[in-house]
Design a protein around this motif. Structure first.
Motif, PDB file in Angstrom:
ATOM      1  N   ASN A  85       5.969 101.380 -32.605  1.00  0.00           N
ATOM      2  CA  ASN A  85       4.547 101.065 -32.725  1.00  0.00           C
ATOM      3  C   ASN A  85       3.847 100.844 -31.394  1.00  0.00           C
ATOM      4  OD1 ASN A  85       5.420  98.540 -31.939  1.00  0.00           O
ATOM      5  ND2 ASN A  85       5.100  97.560 -33.923  1.00  0.00           N
ATOM      6  N   LYS A  86       4.492 101.236 -30.305  1.00  0.00           N
ATOM      7  CA  LYS A  86       3.841 101.227 -28.993  1.00  0.00           C
ATOM      8  C   LYS A  86       3.861 102.659 -28.474  1.00  0.00           C
ATOM      9  CE  LYS A  86       5.280  96.478 -27.932  1.00  0.00           C
ATOM     10  NZ  LYS A  86       5.818  96.241 -29.292  1.00  0.00           N
ATOM     11  N   ILE A  87       2.722 103.313 -28.532  1.00  0.00           N
ATOM     12  CA  ILE A  87       2.647 104.742 -28.234  1.00  0.00           C
ATOM     13  C   ILE A  87       1.567 104.975 -27.183  1.00  0.00           C
ATOM     14  CG2 ILE A  87       2.289 107.049 -29.205  1.00  0.00           C
ATOM     15  CD1 ILE A  87       2.948 105.784 -31.975  1.00  0.00           C
ATOM     16  N   TYR A  88       1.974 105.556 -26.059  1.00  0.00           N
ATOM     17  CA  TYR A  88       1.037 105.934 -25.004  1.00  0.00           C
ATOM     18  C   TYR A  88       0.907 107.461 -25.001  1.00  0.00           C
ATOM     19  CZ  TYR A  88       1.929 101.229 -23.107  1.00  0.00           C
ATOM     20  OH  TYR A  88       2.054  99.883 -22.934  1.00  0.00           O
ATOM     21  N   ALA A  89      -0.320 107.957 -24.964  1.00  0.00           N
ATOM     22  CA  ALA A  89      -0.558 109.391 -24.859  1.00  0.00           C
ATOM     23  C   ALA A  89      -1.144 109.672 -23.486  1.00  0.00           C
ATOM     24  CB  ALA A  89      -1.510 109.863 -25.952  1.00  0.00           C
ATOM     25  N   LEU A  90      -0.411 110.411 -22.656  1.00  0.00           N
ATOM     26  CA  LEU A  90      -0.863 110.778 -21.315  1.00  0.00           C
ATOM     27  C   LEU A  90      -1.496 112.157 -21.384  1.00  0.00           C
ATOM     28  CD1 LEU A  90       0.923 108.341 -20.669  1.00  0.00           C
ATOM     29  CD2 LEU A  90       1.778 109.550 -18.673  1.00  0.00           C
ATOM     30  N   LEU A 143       2.947 103.719 -14.473  1.00  0.00           N
ATOM     31  CA  LEU A 143       4.026 102.787 -14.801  1.00  0.00           C
ATOM     32  C   LEU A 143       3.523 101.350 -14.912  1.00  0.00           C
ATOM     33  CD1 LEU A 143       7.011 103.130 -15.407  1.00  0.00           C
ATOM     34  CD2 LEU A 143       7.526 102.576 -13.027  1.00  0.00           C
ATOM     35  N   TRP A 144       2.515 101.013 -14.117  1.00  0.00           N
ATOM     36  CA  TRP A 144       1.975  99.651 -14.180  1.00  0.00           C
ATOM     37  C   TRP A 144       1.368  99.352 -15.550  1.00  0.00           C
ATOM     38  CZ3 TRP A 144      -3.326  98.751 -14.846  1.00  0.00           C
ATOM     39  CH2 TRP A 144      -4.150  99.884 -14.744  1.00  0.00           C
ATOM     40  N   VAL A 145       0.863 100.381 -16.228  1.00  0.00           N
ATOM     41  CA  VAL A 145       0.361 100.202 -17.589  1.00  0.00           C
ATOM     42  C   VAL A 145       1.512 100.215 -18.587  1.00  0.00           C
ATOM     43  CG1 VAL A 145      -1.160 101.133 -19.377  1.00  0.00           C
ATOM     44  CG2 VAL A 145      -1.823 101.285 -16.970  1.00  0.00           C
ATOM     45  N   LEU A 146       2.439 101.150 -18.391  1.00  0.00           N
ATOM     46  CA  LEU A 146       3.553 101.300 -19.334  1.00  0.00           C
ATOM     47  C   LEU A 146       4.437 100.069 -19.369  1.00  0.00           C
ATOM     48  CD1 LEU A 146       4.597 104.973 -18.417  1.00  0.00           C
ATOM     49  CD2 LEU A 146       3.054 104.233 -20.235  1.00  0.00           C
ATOM     50  N   GLU A 147       4.472  99.313 -18.284  1.00  0.00           N
ATOM     51  CA  GLU A 147       5.353  98.145 -18.214  1.00  0.00           C
ATOM     52  C   GLU A 147       4.650  96.851 -18.622  1.00  0.00           C
ATOM     53  OE1 GLU A 147       8.715  99.286 -14.934  1.00  0.00           O
ATOM     54  OE2 GLU A 147       6.897  98.316 -14.171  1.00  0.00           O
ATOM     55  N   GLU A 148       3.463  96.960 -19.193  1.00  0.00           N
ATOM     56  CA  GLU A 148       2.758  95.757 -19.626  1.00  0.00           C
ATOM     57  C   GLU A 148       3.479  95.041 -20.750  1.00  0.00           C
ATOM     58  OE1 GLU A 148      -1.199  96.869 -20.652  1.00  0.00           O
ATOM     59  OE2 GLU A 148      -1.966  96.584 -18.620  1.00  0.00           O
ATOM     60  N   HIS A 149       4.236  95.794 -21.545  1.00  0.00           N
ATOM     61  CA  HIS A 149       4.951  95.204 -22.678  1.00  0.00           C
ATOM     62  C   HIS A 149       6.447  95.214 -22.387  1.00  0.00           C
ATOM     63  CE1 HIS A 149       1.370  95.149 -25.286  1.00  0.00           C
ATOM     64  NE2 HIS A 149       1.043  96.258 -24.653  1.00  0.00           N
ATOM     65  N   PRO A 150       7.157  94.162 -22.772  1.00  0.00           N
ATOM     66  CA  PRO A 150       8.588  94.030 -22.440  1.00  0.00           C
ATOM     67  C   PRO A 150       9.490  94.888 -23.315  1.00  0.00           C
ATOM     68  CG  PRO A 150       7.869  92.156 -23.753  1.00  0.00           C
ATOM     69  CD  PRO A 150       6.642  92.980 -23.506  1.00  0.00           C
ATOM     70  N   VAL A 151       9.486  96.189 -23.076  1.00  0.00           N
ATOM     71  CA  VAL A 151      10.355  97.095 -23.828  1.00  0.00           C
ATOM     72  C   VAL A 151      11.621  97.372 -23.025  1.00  0.00           C
ATOM     73  CG1 VAL A 151       8.400  98.156 -25.013  1.00  0.00           C
ATOM     74  CG2 VAL A 151       9.247  99.167 -22.886  1.00  0.00           C
ATOM     75  N   ASP A 152      12.643  97.862 -23.715  1.00  0.00           N
ATOM     76  CA  ASP A 152      13.921  98.177 -23.073  1.00  0.00           C
ATOM     77  C   ASP A 152      14.059  99.659 -22.744  1.00  0.00           C
ATOM     78  OD1 ASP A 152      14.751  95.515 -23.284  1.00  0.00           O
ATOM     79  OD2 ASP A 152      15.522  95.841 -25.313  1.00  0.00           O
ATOM     80  N   GLU A 153      13.436 100.523 -23.554  1.00  0.00           N
ATOM     81  CA  GLU A 153      13.546 101.973 -23.339  1.00  0.00           C
ATOM     82  C   GLU A 153      12.194 102.639 -23.510  1.00  0.00           C
ATOM     83  OE1 GLU A 153      17.505 100.683 -25.235  1.00  0.00           O
ATOM     84  OE2 GLU A 153      15.444 100.720 -26.012  1.00  0.00           O
ATOM     85  N   PHE A 154      12.052 103.764 -22.818  1.00  0.00           N
ATOM     86  CA  PHE A 154      10.906 104.657 -23.012  1.00  0.00           C
ATOM     87  C   PHE A 154      11.397 105.934 -23.681  1.00  0.00           C
ATOM     88  CE2 PHE A 154       9.319 102.301 -19.202  1.00  0.00           C
ATOM     89  CZ  PHE A 154       8.181 101.763 -19.790  1.00  0.00           C
ATOM     90  N   LEU A 155      10.647 106.394 -24.686  1.00  0.00           N
ATOM     91  CA  LEU A 155      10.930 107.658 -25.361  1.00  0.00           C
ATOM     92  C   LEU A 155       9.880 108.664 -24.919  1.00  0.00           C
ATOM     93  CD1 LEU A 155      12.511 109.292 -27.484  1.00  0.00           C
ATOM     94  CD2 LEU A 155      10.975 108.356 -29.228  1.00  0.00           C
TER      95      LEU A 155
END
Length: 464
Positions: A85-90, A143-155
């Motif tokens: 439920n955390k989805i970033y669209a670049l 990456l500064w945006v992608l790391e705002e939430h404490p996740v363990d992996e990026f898909l």
């Protein structure tokens, strides 16, 4: 309930947490739940030339698909159905349509939960000038945006592929194998698509070699620093799908420390990770997968949707629905038409005509006596009166309304959105041309398929 629309039924809008109560006899999982620990990074931009002219004014992820959808809906729906439920669209190239679709379609999908679909468009800052130079550069700069939430992996996901996958199984395998990176690969060897790659794996599914080609460069190959105990193992070759699951700390080290000048994820970061001895694993996928590597592939994927049995991609699966933008359109109006093995989108006005084996997109107007076979009609963004009158200043463009005119024949063609097809037109590739550039006349031919451009005007009596 979310306003997100499902083609299956409104009841499928509810998205449940797949974490089931643990039996007291069994210990709790050592891994955090997927909805809290994994973020998806979806790239909406693909090869600019691969699906041209469908990509003339839009990115690949925004191309209409199966009457009611966009290509990117399949990938975002995979994430939703996999409890990510955390989805970033670049996004970057021709991204206006895609950004609009994503922001409207998924704004309320995780209402009441800590989830989102967030569009990160290309930008310039004081330190970063110019466009994203590739997928790796885009991730580094965001990456500064992608790391705002404490996740363990990026898909990491391409946004223009058509397939259904439970990413939770991929994540489970990645964690159990303690991999740094896991690459999803198709078990079937196929013609290698530029931008993806070919994996050589050993008997334990460790990637020991990664080969890739581009349209402009010959095949390049990077071999892993495999330990001796793997060197005599049986090797197998499988095709990369361009899908990567990568640990958060590994991602940061790769883009900032090991390869700070790398621009592309597949060409540079993955071979680089293998070359420095990171643990790169392969996850085999046996289901249907189409990467839309050509106009022909896109056409065939749509034709699959018209099958009455053995449908390779099922838009009607209630257990794994495909979500898209909600639209307030009326039901399609069909007057004495003969329709077989076809998919009709919302809000169409179809008169006395014949339609066979065809995708008919939203708001399509089809006149009396028309015959359409084995084609993809993408529909229209607007409704327009059929009795539009022309004036000396407006000319013929105003005389032919958006849609398909009376007594027109269309066979094995793709008609892009908002095209104006006149009366008694024949779009049949009469001379059996395989490749032809007639863009100045509003169409091209690719692989024997006639592609009419978005907003093109085809005058009365034309023969293509």
């Amino acid at each position: 309930m979310s306003k997100l629309h499902s083609f299956i039924s409104p009841g499928s809008l509810f998205i449940c947490n797949s974490q089931q109560p643990q039996h007291p006899m069994y210990p709790l999982s050592l891994f955090p739940p997927v909805d809290q620990s994994v973020a998806a990074i979806v790239f909406g931009d693909g090869s600019e030339s691969r699906l041209y002219p469908l990509t003339k004014r839009r990115s690949e992820g925004a191309i209409p698909m199966a009457a009611n959808y966009r290509l990117i809906d399949a990938v975002v729906s995979n994430c939703i159905n996999s409890n990510i439920n955390k989805i970033y669209a670049l996004t970057q190239f021709n991204s206006t349509s895609l950004n609009f679709h994503l922001s409207r379609a998924y704004s309320g999908v995780f209402r009441g939960k800590e989830g989102f679909v967030e569009v990160i468009a290309a930008y310039q800052g004081l330190e970063e000038q110019g466009w994203f130079q590739g997928s790796a550069d885009a991730i580094r700069r965001c990456l500064w945006v992608l790391e705002e939430h404490p996740v363990d992996e990026f898909l990491v996901l391409p946004g223009h592929h058509l397939y259904k996958m439970d990413y939770q199984k991929l994540i489970e395998g990645h964690r159990n194998r303690k991999a740094d990176i896991t690459i999803v690969a198709s078990s079937a060897i196929r013609d290698q698509d530029p931008g993806l790659g070919l994996l050589k794996v050993n008997s334990e599914n460790q990637v020991i070699e990664f080969s890739m080609k581009s349209d402009s460069e010959p095949m390049s190959s990077i071999s892993a620093q495999a330990s001796r105990r793997f060197q005599n193992s049986t090797h197998a070759n499988i095709s990369s799908m361009g899908i990567y699951l990568i640990n958060r700390d590994v991602m940061a080290r790769l883009v900032n420390e090991h390869f700070p000048e790398a621009n592309d994820f597949g060409y540079e970061l993955i071979p680089g990770a293998i070359s420095i001895g990171m643990k790169v694993e392969a996850y085999r996928f046996d289901g249907y997968w189409e990467d839309m590597r050509s106009i022909e592939a896109f056409y065939q994927a749509n034709m699959e949707c018209t099958k009455t049995s053995n449908m390779r991609y099922n838009f009607y699966d209630r257990d794994s629905p495909v979500y898209t933008m909600p639209r307030c359109l009326p039901p399609s109006l069909i007057r004495d038409a003969l329709i077989s093995n076809s998919v009709i989108g919302h809000g169409c006005i179809i008169n006395r005509c014949k339609i066979k084996g065809t995708i008919v997109g939203m708001r399509t107007r089809i006149g009396d006596g028309a015959t359409i076979e084995n084609s993809v009609i993408m529909g229209s963004d607007i409704y327009q009166k059929e009795d539009v009158e022309s004036s000396a200043n407006e000319g013929q463009a105003r005389a032919i309304p958006v849609g398909i005119g009376e007594d027109t024949q269309i066979r094995k063609a793709i008609i892009d959105k908002n095209a104006r097809i006149g009366k008694n037109v024949m779009i049949i590739n009469r001379d059996n041309v395989q490749e032809g550039d007639r863009e100045a006349n509003g169409y091209i031919i690719s692989g024997g398929i006639v592609v009419v451009l978005e907003g093109a005007l085809i005058p009365d009596g034309s023969i293509l």
